[in-house]
Design a protein around this motif. Structure first.
Motif, PDB file in Angstrom:
ATOM      1  N   ALA A 102      32.389   6.255 -17.167  1.00 23.29           N
ATOM      2  CA  ALA A 102      32.035   5.445 -15.998  1.00 23.29           C
ATOM      3  C   ALA A 102      30.554   5.552 -15.644  1.00 23.29           C
ATOM      4  CB  ALA A 102      32.899   5.829 -14.803  1.00 23.29           C
ATOM      5  N   ALA A 103      30.016   6.746 -15.617  1.00 24.96           N
ATOM      6  CA  ALA A 103      28.629   6.917 -15.157  1.00 24.96           C
ATOM      7  C   ALA A 103      27.645   6.202 -16.074  1.00 24.96           C
ATOM      8  CB  ALA A 103      28.291   8.402 -15.056  1.00 24.96           C
ATOM      9  N   ASP A 104      27.815   6.364 -17.390  1.00 25.02           N
ATOM     10  CA  ASP A 104      26.914   5.705 -18.345  1.00 25.02           C
ATOM     11  C   ASP A 104      26.915   4.194 -18.147  1.00 25.02           C
ATOM     12  OD1 ASP A 104      25.900   7.885 -19.651  1.00 25.02           O
ATOM     13  OD2 ASP A 104      26.835   7.453 -21.585  1.00 25.02           O
ATOM     14  N   LEU A 105      28.099   3.604 -18.064  1.00 25.46           N
ATOM     15  CA  LEU A 105      28.168   2.150 -18.016  1.00 25.46           C
ATOM     16  C   LEU A 105      27.752   1.622 -16.643  1.00 25.46           C
ATOM     17  CD1 LEU A 105      28.628  -0.268 -19.729  1.00 25.46           C
ATOM     18  CD2 LEU A 105      31.066  -0.162 -19.228  1.00 25.46           C
ATOM     19  N   PHE A 106      28.057   2.357 -15.586  1.00 24.08           N
ATOM     20  CA  PHE A 106      27.595   1.938 -14.262  1.00 24.08           C
ATOM     21  C   PHE A 106      26.071   1.884 -14.239  1.00 24.08           C
ATOM     22  CE2 PHE A 106      26.299   2.698  -9.865  1.00 24.08           C
ATOM     23  CZ  PHE A 106      27.014   1.696  -9.213  1.00 24.08           C
ATOM     24  N   ASP A 107      25.435   2.896 -14.795  1.00 24.04           N
ATOM     25  CA  ASP A 107      23.964   2.903 -14.855  1.00 24.04           C
ATOM     26  C   ASP A 107      23.446   1.758 -15.715  1.00 24.04           C
ATOM     27  OD1 ASP A 107      23.772   5.101 -13.214  1.00 24.04           O
ATOM     28  OD2 ASP A 107      23.505   6.550 -14.850  1.00 24.04           O
ATOM     29  N   ALA A 108      24.112   1.501 -16.847  1.00 30.10           N
ATOM     30  CA  ALA A 108      23.651   0.449 -17.757  1.00 30.10           C
ATOM     31  C   ALA A 108      23.792  -0.940 -17.131  1.00 30.10           C
ATOM     32  CB  ALA A 108      24.430   0.517 -19.068  1.00 30.10           C
ATOM     33  N   ASN A 109      24.764  -1.105 -16.223  1.00 32.63           N
ATOM     34  CA  ASN A 109      24.981  -2.393 -15.568  1.00 32.63           C
ATOM     35  C   ASN A 109      24.176  -2.560 -14.285  1.00 32.63           C
ATOM     36  OD1 ASN A 109      26.949  -3.384 -17.390  1.00 32.63           O
ATOM     37  ND2 ASN A 109      28.573  -2.249 -16.358  1.00 32.63           N
ATOM     38  N   ARG A 110      23.511  -1.515 -13.851  1.00 34.76           N
ATOM     39  CA  ARG A 110      22.821  -1.540 -12.569  1.00 34.76           C
ATOM     40  C   ARG A 110      21.789  -2.678 -12.525  1.00 34.76           C
ATOM     41  NH1 ARG A 110      22.512   2.792  -9.100  1.00 34.76           N
ATOM     42  NH2 ARG A 110      23.002   4.247 -10.810  1.00 34.76           N
ATOM     43  N   GLY A 111      21.854  -3.470 -11.456  1.00 31.86           N
ATOM     44  CA  GLY A 111      20.904  -4.562 -11.288  1.00 31.86           C
ATOM     45  C   GLY A 111      21.216  -5.804 -12.103  1.00 31.86           C
ATOM     46  N   ALA A 112      22.362  -5.827 -12.764  1.00 34.24           N
ATOM     47  CA  ALA A 112      22.730  -6.974 -13.604  1.00 34.24           C
ATOM     48  C   ALA A 112      24.094  -7.513 -13.171  1.00 34.24           C
ATOM     49  CB  ALA A 112      22.751  -6.575 -15.079  1.00 34.24           C
ATOM     50  N   ASN A 113      24.199  -7.921 -11.921  1.00 37.14           N
ATOM     51  CA  ASN A 113      25.488  -8.377 -11.394  1.00 37.14           C
ATOM     52  C   ASN A 113      26.049  -9.580 -12.139  1.00 37.14           C
ATOM     53  OD1 ASN A 113      25.497  -6.350  -9.524  1.00 37.14           O
ATOM     54  ND2 ASN A 113      24.964  -7.650  -7.775  1.00 37.14           N
ATOM     55  N   ASP A 122      30.035  -1.734  -5.972  1.00 36.78           N
ATOM     56  CA  ASP A 122      28.936  -1.307  -5.105  1.00 36.78           C
ATOM     57  C   ASP A 122      28.423   0.089  -5.412  1.00 36.78           C
ATOM     58  OD1 ASP A 122      28.985  -3.710  -3.718  1.00 36.78           O
ATOM     59  OD2 ASP A 122      30.444  -2.979  -2.249  1.00 36.78           O
ATOM     60  N   ASP A 123      29.303   0.926  -5.939  1.00 33.20           N
ATOM     61  CA  ASP A 123      28.895   2.312  -6.176  1.00 33.20           C
ATOM     62  C   ASP A 123      29.702   2.893  -7.327  1.00 33.20           C
ATOM     63  OD1 ASP A 123      31.450   3.289  -5.024  1.00 33.20           O
ATOM     64  OD2 ASP A 123      30.553   2.697  -3.114  1.00 33.20           O
ATOM     65  N   LEU A 124      29.245   4.044  -7.813  1.00 30.96           N
ATOM     66  CA  LEU A 124      29.891   4.675  -8.956  1.00 30.96           C
ATOM     67  C   LEU A 124      31.336   5.051  -8.659  1.00 30.96           C
ATOM     68  CD1 LEU A 124      29.921   5.904 -11.779  1.00 30.96           C
ATOM     69  CD2 LEU A 124      28.784   7.934 -10.845  1.00 30.96           C
ATOM     70  N   ASP A 125      31.623   5.512  -7.443  1.00 29.26           N
ATOM     71  CA  ASP A 125      32.989   5.924  -7.119  1.00 29.26           C
ATOM     72  C   ASP A 125      33.973   4.765  -7.260  1.00 29.26           C
ATOM     73  OD1 ASP A 125      32.320   8.548  -6.666  1.00 29.26           O
ATOM     74  OD2 ASP A 125      32.182   8.348  -4.494  1.00 29.26           O
ATOM     75  N   GLN A 127      37.948   2.114 -13.486  1.00 30.34           N
ATOM     76  CA  GLN A 127      38.162   2.594 -14.848  1.00 30.34           C
ATOM     77  C   GLN A 127      39.399   3.473 -14.933  1.00 30.34           C
ATOM     78  OE1 GLN A 127      35.116   4.346 -17.216  1.00 30.34           O
ATOM     79  NE2 GLN A 127      33.884   2.478 -17.313  1.00 30.34           N
ATOM     80  N   ASP A 128      39.609   4.322 -13.941  1.00 34.31           N
ATOM     81  CA  ASP A 128      40.807   5.179 -13.936  1.00 34.31           C
ATOM     82  C   ASP A 128      42.074   4.329 -13.988  1.00 34.31           C
ATOM     83  OD1 ASP A 128      39.952   7.847 -13.989  1.00 34.31           O
ATOM     84  OD2 ASP A 128      39.562   7.879 -11.836  1.00 34.31           O
ATOM     85  N   THR A 129      42.104   3.269 -13.200  1.00 34.48           N
ATOM     86  CA  THR A 129      43.277   2.385 -13.166  1.00 34.48           C
ATOM     87  C   THR A 129      43.489   1.713 -14.514  1.00 34.48           C
ATOM     88  OG1 THR A 129      42.992   1.975 -10.803  1.00 34.48           O
ATOM     89  CG2 THR A 129      44.310   0.385 -12.032  1.00 34.48           C
ATOM     90  N   MET A 130      42.414   1.205 -15.093  1.00 36.62           N
ATOM     91  CA  MET A 130      42.527   0.529 -16.381  1.00 36.62           C
ATOM     92  C   MET A 130      42.941   1.497 -17.495  1.00 36.62           C
ATOM     93  SD  MET A 130      41.940  -2.663 -15.769  1.00 36.62           S
ATOM     94  CE  MET A 130      42.776  -2.351 -14.207  1.00 36.62           C
ATOM     95  N   ALA A 131      42.408   2.692 -17.473  1.00 36.94           N
ATOM     96  CA  ALA A 131      42.705   3.671 -18.524  1.00 36.94           C
ATOM     97  C   ALA A 131      44.159   4.124 -18.481  1.00 36.94           C
ATOM     98  CB  ALA A 131      41.777   4.868 -18.403  1.00 36.94           C
TER      99      ALA A 131
END
Length: 252
Positions: A39-50, A62-65, A71-75
């Motif tokens: 989650a953290a890697d991809l959230f950072d990679a998507n930042r600013g690219a809505n 809106d935030d990493l949480d 992601q938890d739900t999908m996994a």
């Protein structure tokens, strides 16, 4: 007078559901989605690219949480089955995709929920990730791999054609997504088409097809077109298709 009722499918056995923990390629590895690791890697990679969420039924987050919870739900599910894309060069996660609408009884599976961060878009890594999923499906015994997208999503429509999917039509007023109408374009590859496409994929992914800066020498679309021409004996676009993606010789 006999009635045509379709070819027999001798020896067909329902293929397994996707369950491999990793699917490894030369440029990228697919890992079963795990929010703790991904989650953290991809959230950072998507930042600013809505805009990467425009054609998906969820996001932006809106935030990493909140993204980690998604992601938890999908996994936790069994359909769709999500994989994260780990770039071998950087070691970081650059996208996700899933197997979904898994119909083992008929040997049909879809690839969707594709979300690739800007840093991985239009790279050998993202292309190989989709190729690995298509290859996994056919090697597992599926007869048909589907791709569906909003028919206004021009990049997804181009990608489907580039990978060798055949356009089969558009379902009008198919869905309401984020309060807006979605007409859904349907694309597919069948097992009869797969051998030629597999050869095209392998030729494109060969390291010799890329220069020192990672630029392709021969485009995948060119190789896919050659594979289709070799299979059908012609390049003309069909109006009625057989299971091979070639024009039917039947009249009417």
């Amino acid at each position: 007078m006999s009635t045509a009722i379709g070819a027999e499918v001798p020896g067909f056995q329902p293929p397994p559901a996707p369950d491999d923990p990793v699917i490894t390629g030369d440029f990228v590895t697919l890992e079963r989605l795990d929010a703790t690791r991904h989650a953290a890697d991809l959230f950072d990679a998507n930042r600013g690219a809505n805009e990467v969420w425009d054609y998906l039924g969820y996001g932006p987050f809106d935030d990493l949480d909140s993204y980690r919870r998604w992601q938890d739900t999908m996994a936790a599910g069994t359909d769709p089955v999500f994989y994260a894309m780990r770039d071998h060069r950087t070691g970081r996660i650059g996208g996700v995709a899933s197997f979904l609408r898994i119909d083992r009884a008929n040997g049909v599976i879809e690839i969707g929920h594709i979300q690739i961060a800007p840093v991985m878009q239009r790279t050998p890594e993202s292309s190989e990730a989709i190729m690995l999923m298509i290859r996994w499906a056919f090697e597992a015994g599926y007869r048909r791999v589907e791709w569906k997208c909003n028919d206004l999503n021009a990049p997804s429509m181009r990608a489907a054609e580039r990978y060798g999917f055949t356009y089969e039509g558009t379902f009008r007023n198919h869905m309401i997504v984020k309060g807006r109408n979605r007409d859904t374009a349907w694309w597919a590859i069948t097992d009869a088409e797969w051998p030629g496409l597999d050869r095209a994929y392998r030729r494109w992914l060969d390291r010799g097809n890329f220069d020192a800066d990672g630029r392709q020498k021969v485009a995948l679309g060119t190789l896919v077109s050659e594979a289709r021409a070799a299979s059908c004996g012609r390049l003309a676009g069909p109006s009625r298709l057989t299971s091979t993606g070639c024009p039917s010789t039947r009249a009417g």
